[in-house]
Design an enzyme around this catalytic site. Structure first.
Site, PDB file in Angstrom:
ATOM      1  N   HIS A  76      66.905  13.262  44.205  1.00  0.00           N
ATOM      2  CA  HIS A  76      66.286  14.590  45.119  1.00  0.00           C
ATOM      3  C   HIS A  76      67.513  15.257  45.950  1.00  0.00           C
ATOM      4  O   HIS A  76      68.397  14.371  46.443  1.00  0.00           O
ATOM      5  CB  HIS A  76      65.317  14.195  46.210  1.00  0.00           C
ATOM      6  CG  HIS A  76      65.931  12.874  47.000  1.00  0.00           C
ATOM      7  ND1 HIS A  76      65.717  11.669  46.250  1.00  0.00           N
ATOM      8  CD2 HIS A  76      66.204  12.652  48.144  1.00  0.00           C
ATOM      9  CE1 HIS A  76      66.146  10.560  47.004  1.00  0.00           C
ATOM     10  NE2 HIS A  76      66.467  11.300  48.205  1.00  0.00           N
ATOM     11  N   GLU A 113      67.704   5.460  49.200  1.00  0.00           N
ATOM     12  CA  GLU A 113      66.283   4.806  49.516  1.00  0.00           C
ATOM     13  C   GLU A 113      65.439   5.084  48.353  1.00  0.00           C
ATOM     14  O   GLU A 113      64.575   4.086  48.004  1.00  0.00           O
ATOM     15  CB  GLU A 113      65.904   5.661  50.777  1.00  0.00           C
ATOM     16  CG  GLU A 113      65.055   4.823  51.777  1.00  0.00           C
ATOM     17  CD  GLU A 113      64.651   5.881  52.959  1.00  0.00           C
ATOM     18  OE1 GLU A 113      63.463   6.358  52.811  1.00  0.00           O
ATOM     19  OE2 GLU A 113      65.441   6.130  53.790  1.00  0.00           O
ATOM     20  N   ASP A 121      60.770  16.767  54.152  1.00  0.00           N
ATOM     21  CA  ASP A 121      61.067  15.304  54.241  1.00  0.00           C
ATOM     22  C   ASP A 121      60.325  14.706  55.365  1.00  0.00           C
ATOM     23  O   ASP A 121      60.190  15.498  56.433  1.00  0.00           O
ATOM     24  CB  ASP A 121      62.433  15.209  54.685  1.00  0.00           C
ATOM     25  CG  ASP A 121      63.163  13.833  54.525  1.00  0.00           C
ATOM     26  OD1 ASP A 121      63.947  13.576  53.695  1.00  0.00           O
ATOM     27  OD2 ASP A 121      62.698  12.806  55.288  1.00  0.00           O
ATOM     28  N   ILE A 122      59.573  13.562  55.160  1.00  0.00           N
ATOM     29  CA  ILE A 122      58.533  13.102  56.282  1.00  0.00           C
ATOM     30  C   ILE A 122      59.257  12.341  57.480  1.00  0.00           C
ATOM     31  O   ILE A 122      58.732  12.634  58.515  1.00  0.00           O
ATOM     32  CB  ILE A 122      57.861  11.939  55.735  1.00  0.00           C
ATOM     33  CG1 ILE A 122      56.530  11.914  56.406  1.00  0.00           C
ATOM     34  CG2 ILE A 122      58.330  10.692  55.759  1.00  0.00           C
ATOM     35  CD1 ILE A 122      55.353  12.923  56.144  1.00  0.00           C
ATOM     36  N   HIS A 147      68.606  17.142  49.314  1.00  0.00           N
ATOM     37  CA  HIS A 147      68.039  17.345  50.561  1.00  0.00           C
ATOM     38  C   HIS A 147      68.613  18.847  50.998  1.00  0.00           C
ATOM     39  O   HIS A 147      69.674  19.119  50.667  1.00  0.00           O
ATOM     40  CB  HIS A 147      68.763  16.558  51.736  1.00  0.00           C
ATOM     41  CG  HIS A 147      68.314  15.042  51.396  1.00  0.00           C
ATOM     42  ND1 HIS A 147      67.453  14.608  52.467  1.00  0.00           N
ATOM     43  CD2 HIS A 147      68.920  14.007  50.693  1.00  0.00           C
ATOM     44  CE1 HIS A 147      67.384  13.252  52.130  1.00  0.00           C
ATOM     45  NE2 HIS A 147      68.036  12.791  51.169  1.00  0.00           N
TER      46      HIS A 147
HETATM   47  P1  AMP Z   1      67.579   8.868  50.470  1.00  0.00           P
HETATM   48  O1  AMP Z   1      66.865   8.196  49.007  1.00  0.00           O
HETATM   49  O2  AMP Z   1      68.783   8.028  51.110  1.00  0.00           O
HETATM   50  O3  AMP Z   1      68.063  10.228  50.158  1.00  0.00           O
HETATM   51  O4  AMP Z   1      66.596   9.006  51.386  1.00  0.00           O
HETATM   52  C1  AMP Z   1      65.051   9.354  51.105  1.00  0.00           C
HETATM   53  C2  AMP Z   1      64.471  10.463  51.841  1.00  0.00           C
HETATM   54  O5  AMP Z   1      63.178  10.523  51.452  1.00  0.00           O
HETATM   55  C3  AMP Z   1      64.447  10.198  53.466  1.00  0.00           C
HETATM   56  O6  AMP Z   1      64.914  11.332  53.951  1.00  0.00           O
HETATM   57  C4  AMP Z   1      63.085   9.879  53.641  1.00  0.00           C
HETATM   58  O7  AMP Z   1      62.617  10.179  54.952  1.00  0.00           O
HETATM   59  C5  AMP Z   1      62.224  10.644  52.632  1.00  0.00           C
HETATM   60  N1  AMP Z   1      61.150  10.212  52.193  1.00  0.00           N
HETATM   61  C6  AMP Z   1      60.719   8.811  52.086  1.00  0.00           C
HETATM   62  N2  AMP Z   1      59.187   8.737  51.765  1.00  0.00           N
HETATM   63  C7  AMP Z   1      58.850  10.245  51.800  1.00  0.00           C
HETATM   64  C8  AMP Z   1      57.446  10.761  51.891  1.00  0.00           C
HETATM   65  N3  AMP Z   1      56.302  10.077  51.488  1.00  0.00           N
HETATM   66  N4  AMP Z   1      57.411  12.071  52.039  1.00  0.00           N
HETATM   67  C9  AMP Z   1      58.434  12.884  52.369  1.00  0.00           C
HETATM   68  N5  AMP Z   1      59.704  12.221  52.268  1.00  0.00           N
HETATM   69  C10 AMP Z   1      59.679  11.026  52.227  1.00  0.00           C
END
Ligand code: AMP
Length: 130
Positions: free
Chosen positions: A92, A87, A28-29, A94
């Site tokens: 995905h 988001e 995760d970025i 975590h």
């Molecule tokens: P959520 O959809 O609420 O589970 O959150 C999306 C997750 O994806 C967040 O923790 C972001 O930090 C992560 N994220 C978003 N864009 C990227 C990326 N380009 N590379 C890695 N992680 C990402």
């Protein structure tokens, strides 16, 4: 195309941890803990429970293997598992190394790790992936 599909296609860089035909795991970025990893199906599906039973099972089993590698690479009491998807509309899981309950608080200030640190963490998890 979701941002995660672009990552899987190699159009956007990622710190890759593991991959097979169906799934892709990367850091995760914006991590809440060192080693915070996302495990995604290569096939674009919005919500984790929109997957077929077979894909959901395979997704979970793949995440189990990644969690085992994280546990070996990053000292922690447990690898926490969370699904939110508020988001990014691409299912995905975590995986988050935990030492205390607060380590999984997504509202707290996230870590700022250098590209070198991220690369090093990804490589050490990848090296333990079986
Ligand atoms: P959520 O959809 O609420 O589970 O959150 C999306 C997750 O994806 C967040 O923790 C972001 O930090 C992560 N994220 C978003 N864009 C990227 C990326 N380009 N590379 C890695 N992680 C990402």
């Amino acid at each position: 195309m979701t941002i995660f599909s672009k990552i899987i296609a190699g159009e956007i860089p990622s710190y890759k941890v593991a991959e097979d035909d169906l799934f892709y795991a990367f850091l995760d970025i914006n991590p809440v803990a060192k080693g915070h990893t996302l495990v995604v199906p290569k096939q674009e599906v919005d919500y984790i429970f929109d997957q077929s039973d077979a894909m959901l099972s395979a997704h979970t089993v793949f995440a189990k293997r990644v969690a085992s590698a994280i546990k070996k690479a990053i000292p922690c009491n447990r690898v926490g598992v969370a699904v939110m998807g508020l988001e990014v509309p691409h299912a995905h899981i975590h995986l988050i190394p935990l030492n205390s309950e607060g380590d999984m608080d997504f509202r707290k200030e996230h870590l700022k790790l250098s590209p070198e640190e991220m690369q090093e963490i990804a490589a050490s998890i990848a090296a333990n992936f079986e």
